[in-house]
Design an enzyme around this catalytic site. Structure first.
Site, PDB file in Angstrom:
ATOM      1  N   GLY A  13       0.817  -1.198   0.000  1.00 18.59           N
ATOM      2  CA  GLY A  13       0.000   0.000   0.000  1.00 18.59           C
ATOM      3  C   GLY A  13       0.851   1.248   0.000  1.00 18.59           C
ATOM      4  N   ASP A  63     -14.790   3.278   9.270  1.00 22.04           N
ATOM      5  CA  ASP A  63     -14.392   3.063   7.877  1.00 22.04           C
ATOM      6  C   ASP A  63     -14.931   1.735   7.358  1.00 22.04           C
ATOM      7  OD1 ASP A  63     -13.231   3.723   5.458  1.00 22.04           O
ATOM      8  OD2 ASP A  63     -11.275   2.870   5.965  1.00 22.04           O
TER       9      ASP A  63
END
Length: 345
Positions: free
Chosen positions: A24, A139
């Site tokens: 990431g 989230d």
């Protein structure tokens, strides 16, 4: 930008990296093995310079603390947290095998209502437990709901990535949280995803557990229609729709799904712009989802996962018992099974 750590790297003299699972923008996730017990695990490593940023380090630590406090079949198990000699933060979690719901949606488009309901009931159960610990996820999205399977249950869900989880706001804390929440409106950061944000979250207002209720409603909407309820051409357009547009009819967006009439009312309540008019808790949302799913004619159930019957019955007859019910018992029999990890960073 720092390169990925090579296979064979030893973390804190305990964990040997076996394979890179995902890279990431701020770090990587690796499959690893404990050098003494030989247990396979997943390690999330925060890359420099993020490891040296106090705010990012604190969020990373918060993820470890939040996840470790909640023991639940549908929440990824946190095993360890530490900082290496060169200052890199890392989290150690159970290793999962499978895919997240975003990958499932990309492949299948949409899911039958009762299958989607079985998935959402598990998510509701996990979040209800988090809320009982005073923790909101902030989230929730398909990419943070990991799908695996065992013993014929194809859709066993693990909720992952509590990187921006926060204690439920209380008095002075609520004011602080409202300012931090403004950062969540930046699309593409680790702080949230615009499509799943409740109106009060997207504007940086005071938030509580009902933003998770809202996000779960969006996820269910996407699962049964294959579409998002609010999606603009830009993040700003998406926020405008979230704040001003009426909830679209799921039945009209996906007429081929033959959804019950009651589902549109469920979405109007779950995605209400006023949090006081939403479902008050994850348990309340779960009851409504189970009730609507039960309206699907039996002749359309052929081939669907056996888990939905167990979980729908559990939700309908719970009367104060935990929703996880029979599924939790089954999960306890397979705790030794190494399950999957696929986190967003």
């Amino acid at each position: 930008m720092q390169d990925s750590l090579p296979v064979g790297t030893l973390i804190d003299d305990r964990y040997r990296l076996v394979r890179l699972l995902r890279k990431g923008g701020m770090g990587e996730i690796y499959a690893a093995e404990h050098v003494h017990t030989h247990r396979r695990v997943a390690i999330k490593v925060l890359r420099s310079p993020w490891s040296r940023d106090p705010v990012t380090r604190e969020r990373f630590k918060r993820e470890a603390q939040a996840t470790s406090q909640i023991v639940h079949d549908h929440i990824v198990e946190m095993l360890d947290f530490g900082v290496t000699a060169d200052g890199a933060c890392y989290l150690v979690m159970e290793l999962l095998y499978g895919e997240d719901l975003q990958a499932t949606l990309l492949r299948e488009g949409r899911l039958p209502l009762r299958r989607a309901a079985a998935i959402i009931l598990q998510i509701c159960s996990a979040l209800a437990e988090a809320h009982r610990h005073g923790i909101i996820h902030r989230d929730l999205k398909p990419g943070n709901c990991f799908r695996t399977g065992f013993r014929g249950v194809q859709d066993f869900i693990k909720l992952v990535d509590f990187g921006i989880a926060k204690r439920l706001p209380r008095t002075a804390e609520a004011h602080h949280d409202s300012h931090e929440g403004a950062a969540l409106t930046t699309e593409g950061t680790i702080l949230g995803t615009s499509f799943y944000m409740a109106p009060e979250q997207s504007t940086g207002g005071p938030i509580d557990h009902r933003i998770d209720v809202y996000a779960a409603g969006v996820v269910l909407f996407q699962l049964v229609t294959g579409k998002l309820p609010f999606r603009g051409s830009t993040p700003s357009d998406t926020y405008r729709l979230i704040l001003t547009a009426e909830v679209p009819s799921a039945r009209k967006l996906a007429p081929e799904a033959e959804l019950p009439a009651a589902i549109d009312e469920l979405f109007r309540k779950a995605l209400h712009k006023n949090p006081d008019r939403r479902f008050a808790s994850m348990d309340e949302l779960a009851d409504a989802v189970a009730t609507v799913a039960a309206q699907v004619p039996k002749d359309r159930l052929k081939g669907e996962s056996a888990v939905l019957a167990v979980q729908t019955a559990a939700a309908e007859s719970r009367r104060g018992l935990r929703l996880v019910g029979t599924v939790a018992l089954a999960a306890a029999l397979v705790t030794a099974l190494a399950i999957a990890l696929y986190f967003g960073m």
